[in-house]
Design a protein around this motif. Structure first.
Motif, PDB file in Angstrom:
ATOM      1  N   MET A   1       0.841  -1.199   0.000  1.00 43.17           N
ATOM      2  CA  MET A   1       0.000   0.000   0.000  1.00 43.17           C
ATOM      3  C   MET A   1       0.872   1.244   0.000  1.00 43.17           C
ATOM      4  O   MET A   1       1.825   1.345   0.766  1.00 43.17           O
ATOM      5  CB  MET A   1      -0.913   0.015   1.238  1.00 43.17           C
ATOM      6  N   GLU A   2       0.563   2.200  -0.880  1.00 44.72           N
ATOM      7  CA  GLU A   2       1.342   3.429  -0.978  1.00 44.72           C
ATOM      8  C   GLU A   2       1.163   4.288   0.279  1.00 44.72           C
ATOM      9  O   GLU A   2       0.135   4.211   0.969  1.00 44.72           O
ATOM     10  CB  GLU A   2       0.909   4.242  -2.204  1.00 44.72           C
ATOM     11  N   LEU A   3       2.171   5.121   0.548  1.00 49.07           N
ATOM     12  CA  LEU A   3       2.141   5.979   1.730  1.00 49.07           C
ATOM     13  C   LEU A   3       0.905   6.867   1.734  1.00 49.07           C
ATOM     14  O   LEU A   3       0.211   6.983   2.741  1.00 49.07           O
ATOM     15  CB  LEU A   3       3.418   6.833   1.780  1.00 49.07           C
ATOM     16  N   ARG A   4       0.617   7.505   0.591  1.00 45.53           N
ATOM     17  CA  ARG A   4      -0.527   8.427   0.544  1.00 45.53           C
ATOM     18  C   ARG A   4      -1.840   7.699   0.818  1.00 45.53           C
ATOM     19  O   ARG A   4      -2.759   8.251   1.442  1.00 45.53           O
ATOM     20  CB  ARG A   4      -0.574   9.148  -0.801  1.00 45.53           C
ATOM     21  N   GLU A   5      -1.944   6.436   0.388  1.00 45.02           N
ATOM     22  CA  GLU A   5      -3.155   5.663   0.639  1.00 45.02           C
ATOM     23  C   GLU A   5      -3.304   5.359   2.122  1.00 45.02           C
ATOM     24  O   GLU A   5      -4.403   5.469   2.682  1.00 45.02           O
ATOM     25  CB  GLU A   5      -3.116   4.353  -0.161  1.00 45.02           C
ATOM     26  N   ARG A   6      -2.199   4.963   2.742  1.00 49.05           N
ATOM     27  CA  ARG A   6      -2.246   4.644   4.169  1.00 49.05           C
ATOM     28  C   ARG A   6      -2.649   5.862   4.984  1.00 49.05           C
ATOM     29  O   ARG A   6      -3.473   5.766   5.899  1.00 49.05           O
ATOM     30  CB  ARG A   6      -0.882   4.127   4.653  1.00 49.05           C
ATOM     31  N   VAL A   7      -2.077   7.014   4.658  1.00 51.11           N
ATOM     32  CA  VAL A   7      -2.372   8.240   5.405  1.00 51.11           C
ATOM     33  C   VAL A   7      -3.837   8.627   5.236  1.00 51.11           C
ATOM     34  O   VAL A   7      -4.543   8.920   6.218  1.00 51.11           O
ATOM     35  CB  VAL A   7      -1.449   9.390   4.953  1.00 51.11           C
ATOM     36  N   LEU A   8      -4.328   8.622   4.001  1.00 51.82           N
ATOM     37  CA  LEU A   8      -5.715   9.026   3.741  1.00 51.82           C
ATOM     38  C   LEU A   8      -6.699   8.043   4.366  1.00 51.82           C
ATOM     39  O   LEU A   8      -7.711   8.449   4.963  1.00 51.82           O
ATOM     40  CB  LEU A   8      -5.953   9.136   2.231  1.00 51.82           C
ATOM     41  N   ASN A   9      -6.414   6.752   4.247  1.00 48.78           N
ATOM     42  CA  ASN A   9      -7.287   5.749   4.860  1.00 48.78           C
ATOM     43  C   ASN A   9      -7.348   5.918   6.367  1.00 48.78           C
ATOM     44  O   ASN A   9      -8.414   5.792   6.988  1.00 48.78           O
ATOM     45  CB  ASN A   9      -6.805   4.339   4.509  1.00 48.78           C
ATOM     46  N   ASN A  10      -6.179   6.210   6.977  1.00 47.76           N
ATOM     47  CA  ASN A  10      -6.128   6.407   8.417  1.00 47.76           C
ATOM     48  C   ASN A  10      -6.957   7.621   8.838  1.00 47.76           C
ATOM     49  O   ASN A  10      -7.695   7.566   9.838  1.00 47.76           O
ATOM     50  CB  ASN A  10      -4.680   6.572   8.868  1.00 47.76           C
ATOM     51  N   LEU A  11      -6.871   8.704   8.068  1.00 47.34           N
ATOM     52  CA  LEU A  11      -7.648   9.911   8.396  1.00 47.34           C
ATOM     53  C   LEU A  11      -9.144   9.633   8.284  1.00 47.34           C
ATOM     54  O   LEU A  11      -9.938  10.093   9.115  1.00 47.34           O
ATOM     55  CB  LEU A  11      -7.247  11.052   7.465  1.00 47.34           C
ATOM     56  N   ARG A  12      -9.525   8.901   7.266  1.00 51.50           N
ATOM     57  CA  ARG A  12     -10.951   8.555   7.093  1.00 51.50           C
ATOM     58  C   ARG A  12     -11.449   7.670   8.241  1.00 51.50           C
ATOM     59  O   ARG A  12     -12.544   7.882   8.780  1.00 51.50           O
ATOM     60  CB  ARG A  12     -11.146   7.836   5.764  1.00 51.50           C
ATOM     61  N   HIS A 177       5.739  -4.864   7.282  1.00 51.57           N
ATOM     62  CA  HIS A 177       5.724  -4.870   5.824  1.00 51.57           C
ATOM     63  C   HIS A 177       7.048  -4.283   5.325  1.00 51.57           C
ATOM     64  O   HIS A 177       7.536  -3.283   5.868  1.00 51.57           O
ATOM     65  CB  HIS A 177       4.554  -4.040   5.295  1.00 51.57           C
ATOM     66  N   TYR A 178       7.597  -4.913   4.313  1.00 53.93           N
ATOM     67  CA  TYR A 178       8.905  -4.521   3.802  1.00 53.93           C
ATOM     68  C   TYR A 178       8.780  -3.971   2.377  1.00 53.93           C
ATOM     69  O   TYR A 178       7.783  -4.182   1.690  1.00 53.93           O
ATOM     70  CB  TYR A 178       9.860  -5.720   3.796  1.00 53.93           C
ATOM     71  N   LYS A 179       9.812  -3.259   1.952  1.00 56.11           N
ATOM     72  CA  LYS A 179       9.911  -2.758   0.588  1.00 56.11           C
ATOM     73  C   LYS A 179      11.347  -2.934   0.100  1.00 56.11           C
ATOM     74  O   LYS A 179      12.251  -3.233   0.898  1.00 56.11           O
ATOM     75  CB  LYS A 179       9.516  -1.278   0.516  1.00 56.11           C
ATOM     76  N   LYS A 180      11.563  -2.777  -1.181  1.00 58.51           N
ATOM     77  CA  LYS A 180      12.901  -2.896  -1.749  1.00 58.51           C
ATOM     78  C   LYS A 180      13.693  -1.613  -1.496  1.00 58.51           C
ATOM     79  O   LYS A 180      13.219  -0.511  -1.762  1.00 58.51           O
ATOM     80  CB  LYS A 180      12.826  -3.156  -3.254  1.00 58.51           C
ATOM     81  N   GLY A 181      14.868  -1.779  -0.956  1.00 57.08           N
ATOM     82  CA  GLY A 181      15.739  -0.635  -0.731  1.00 57.08           C
ATOM     83  C   GLY A 181      17.072  -0.835  -1.418  1.00 57.08           C
ATOM     84  O   GLY A 181      17.546  -1.969  -1.578  1.00 57.08           O
ATOM     85  N   ASP A 197       9.204  -1.005   5.883  1.00 60.61           N
ATOM     86  CA  ASP A 197       8.303  -0.056   5.231  1.00 60.61           C
ATOM     87  C   ASP A 197       7.290   0.481   6.232  1.00 60.61           C
ATOM     88  O   ASP A 197       7.277   1.666   6.554  1.00 60.61           O
ATOM     89  CB  ASP A 197       7.596  -0.726   4.054  1.00 60.61           C
ATOM     90  N   TRP A 198       6.435  -0.403   6.759  1.00 59.22           N
ATOM     91  CA  TRP A 198       5.467   0.027   7.773  1.00 59.22           C
ATOM     92  C   TRP A 198       5.023  -1.162   8.601  1.00 59.22           C
ATOM     93  O   TRP A 198       5.237  -2.316   8.231  1.00 59.22           O
ATOM     94  CB  TRP A 198       4.270   0.740   7.145  1.00 59.22           C
ATOM     95  N   TYR A 199       4.440  -0.853   9.752  1.00 57.61           N
ATOM     96  CA  TYR A 199       4.041  -1.874  10.722  1.00 57.61           C
ATOM     97  C   TYR A 199       2.529  -1.880  10.872  1.00 57.61           C
ATOM     98  O   TYR A 199       1.893  -0.827  10.972  1.00 57.61           O
ATOM     99  CB  TYR A 199       4.700  -1.598  12.074  1.00 57.61           C
ATOM    100  N   GLU A 200       1.951  -3.070  10.899  1.00 59.42           N
ATOM    101  CA  GLU A 200       0.501  -3.231  11.054  1.00 59.42           C
ATOM    102  C   GLU A 200       0.228  -4.062  12.308  1.00 59.42           C
ATOM    103  O   GLU A 200       0.510  -5.264  12.340  1.00 59.42           O
ATOM    104  CB  GLU A 200      -0.072  -3.932   9.827  1.00 59.42           C
TER     105      GLU A 200
END
Length: 354
Positions: A1-12, A177-181, A197-200
């Motif tokens: 999941m893209e950063l902008r999606e995570r942020v917007l979903n969290n705000l909603r 969650h991991y991503k390629k670095g 990348d991020w933690y759930e």
């Protein structure tokens, strides 16, 4: 999941939670002061500071454990609390005794006032009636709830030990969650590897606190001074525990001894401050909120902010917002303090004589 999606979903999601009657924080026990100190938020780093014997540990217990825990116990809100408690001054047994002392007072609405020393029958045997109340099903159910939600780690209380324990708990109760670095090898070759990348979390409504009492007493890292070790632990609290895993660290920090000197008193520097933090000032740089607790009686003041200190003596504290990254600083809240049962209550304004 893209950063902008995570942020917007969290705000909603957070907006919808309020519309559905749920909560996005565990509310502050001090209602009149709640605009300054809203309570416990996820991913928020707190520091509590005061002078020697100023009530830091008791305030932290009341504000960040007892009241939030009872709020979760009694309320129908879908939030829960988990506390990873690193006590460097006390034993888990003494902490449990303090909780029982407060619980008896709170449960009886102030009718039962028995200090931990009295519970331990230090000079006089505690009454059988008190032991029967503690053994009752209702009180035992609350004490069991306390045990289920407070963890006392066995790990060495140095920065690395604290970080590793908290990281392991997060991994056991969530998904990373991991991503390629990309990175350059020693020979300059550009290579790829998986990076954080991020933690759930398994339970997004679990508020996880890491309480360190007090940070001035941590074991130092090998080859580091106390200040360097405190700075390292604060870095771990901010960069890893808060930012990565959503913990809310609560660090108790002593004010420097020279802040209690006669010279400081003559200069009018009697309230806890960021400049007066003992052994390291860097904690205030990392923390979201720094709460100062001040006792005018300790400085032989007869009157303070309109309150007659000669009457309150050591039973009054002033809670101040010394640092608020997302709000205003300088808010001051007068509290009645009963150290025997670890109770803090907002005082009426000084002109409310009744």
């Amino acid at each position: 999941m893209e950063l902008r999606e995570r942020v917007l979903n969290n705000l909603r999601e957070r907006r919808q939670r309020l519309l559905d009657g749920q909560l996005n924080c565990i509310p502050s026990p001090f209602k009149r002061f709640s605009n300054d100190f809203v309570g416990i938020e996820q991913s928020c780093y707190f520091c509590v500071t005061s002078f020697t014997k100023g009530g830091k540990s008791q305030f932290t217990s009341y504000t960040f454990i007892y009241k939030p825990l009872m709020f979760c116990y009694y309320t129908k809100a879908d939030v829960s609390l988990k506390v990873l408690y690193f006590p460097l001054e006390e034993t888990p047994e003494r902490i449990m005794q303090r909780f029982i002392s407060w619980l008896l007072y709170d449960f009886s609405e102030g009718k039962i006032r028995v200090s931990p020393k009295e519970l331990r029958s230090t000079t006089t045997p505690v009454s059988q009636e008190i032991l029967d109340i503690i053994s009752s099903d209702e009180i035992q159910d609350i004490i069991e709830y306390f045990e289920e939600h407070i963890i006392f780690p066995d790990e060495s209380p140095n920065p690395t030990g604290i970080k590793i324990f908290c990281e392991n708990y997060a991994k056991e109760h969530g998904t990373i969650h991991y991503k390629k670095g990309r990175y350059r090898d020693t020979d300059g070759t550009l290579k790829e590897r998986e990076v954080f990348d991020w933690y759930e979390p398994d339970d997004p409504n679990e508020y996880r606190l890491v309480i360190i009492d007090t940070i001035n007493l941590i074991d130092t890292e090998r080859g580091m001074t106390l200040k360097q070790s405190m700075d390292k632990l604060s870095e771990y609290c901010a960069k890893y525990l808060r930012n990565r895993y959503g913990y809310s660290p609560v660090v108790i920090q002593q004010q420097a001894f020279d802040s209690e000197s006669n010279e400081a008193f003559k200069l009018g520097r009697v309230r806890p401050s960021v400049a007066g933090l003992g052994d390291s000032k860097y904690i205030s740089r990392d923390a979201n909120v720094v709460l100062g607790l001040f006792s005018p009686f300790r400085f032989a003041l007869k009157e303070y902010e309109g309150y007659d200190i000669s009457k309150f003596r050591d039973n009054i504290r002033f809670l101040e917002i010394c640092v608020a990254r997302d709000g205003e600083m300088g808010g001051l809240c007068p509290l009645f303090f009963d150290g025997a049962v670890c109770q803090f209550s907002e005082l009426p304004l000084p002109n409310d004589t009744q």
